[in-house]
Design an enzyme around this catalytic site. Structure first.
Site, PDB file in Angstrom:
ATOM      1  CG  HIS A  31      58.150 -19.138 -54.316  1.00  0.00           C
ATOM      2  ND1 HIS A  31      57.250 -18.364 -53.826  1.00  0.00           N
ATOM      3  CD2 HIS A  31      57.938 -19.259 -55.437  1.00  0.00           C
ATOM      4  CE1 HIS A  31      56.562 -18.053 -54.863  1.00  0.00           C
ATOM      5  NE2 HIS A  31      56.854 -18.687 -56.048  1.00  0.00           N
ATOM      6  CD  GLU A 135      55.905 -17.498 -62.810  1.00  0.00           C
ATOM      7  OE1 GLU A 135      56.152 -18.534 -62.199  1.00  0.00           O
ATOM      8  OE2 GLU A 135      56.777 -16.657 -62.396  1.00  0.00           O
TER       9      GLU A 135
END
Length: 238
Positions: A31, A135
């Site tokens: 990210h 996740e």
């Protein structure tokens, strides 16, 4: 171990984090804007100041995993692990024979550009940290099988993506999340696996740390800087 995520392109900030006493920094290529060239400088800055450099690559990508380790990073963190097969692929990409089949080149920074003894390089390389990041709901459902996989050091739970996968995006303090984190903690402890996670409040960080999440990443370097600057301005202008 306590550290932070980093999305900066300035290696001075990585060096400063080391001098702060933090245990590790996660250099975020999933990210964040960190290129491979920047990564090399970040890893060098981490070594200078004594902080462990962990690279979060974009996914189970053998080339990306090998490249991060070639750069001399102390470990790699692999996001979005949902199955035992993906976990095995991550281990295979991060380890040399006999533990895996990582691509071999000893003329890289991690091997001191060919000056390090081959036997020493290959032995030490397989001791680099490997963090698998679960996740999503699928990963949680497959957790028992993932925990059976040999060769990784830390099971990392990404709370924000996990909250989204169970229909409560961003509500990381929700009772459902507490229930899941407790379940994960118990299963990992039974298998002797170290636990990791992310927190962006001191209260949550302390709670998770004392619950057994010993590889704990607190917030992101740029947000820490932003909040410190905001606090400084507010204190001066009072």
């Amino acid at each position: 171990m306590i550290g932070v995520f980093s999305k900066t392109t300035d290696s001075n900030l990585i060096e400063a984090l080391g001098y702060s006493g933090m245990d590790f920094v996660i250099l975020d290529q999933e990210h964040g804007p960190i290129t491979n060239e920047t990564l090399h400088n970040h890893v060098r800055a981490a070594k200078v100041s004594g902080i462990k450099s962990i690279v979060r690559v974009k996914g189970v990508d053998a080339n990306a995993i090998g490249s991060a380790l070639d750069a001399g990073a102390d470990g790699v963190q692999i996001p979005n692990i949902s199955t035992a097969e993906e976990a095995k692929s991550a281990v295979n990409a991060a380890k040399f024979y006999p533990a895996g089949s990582r691509g071999v080149c000893r003329f890289v920074k991690a091997a001191e550009f060919g000056s390090k003894a081959k036997e020493e390089y290959f032995k030490n390389a397989n001791e680099k940290m490997l963090i698998l990041q679960v996740e999503g709901k699928e990963g949680i459902n497959n957790l028992d099988k993932i925990l059976e996989v040999q060769g990784f050091d830390v099971l990392f739970i990404g709370p924000y993506d996990l909250s989204q996968s169970i229909g409560i995006p961003g509500q990381v303090e929700h009772p459902k999340m507490d229930e899941l984190m407790n379940e994960v903690s118990e299963k990992a402890k039974c298998k002797g696996k170290r636990l990791g996670t992310f927190a962006d409040s001191i209260t949550t960080a302390r709670k998770l740390y004392h619950k057994g999440f010993e590889y704990l990443s607190y917030s992101v370097d740029l947000n820490i800087f932003l909040e410190a600057a905001q606090s400084l301005k507010n204190e001066i202008s009072e």
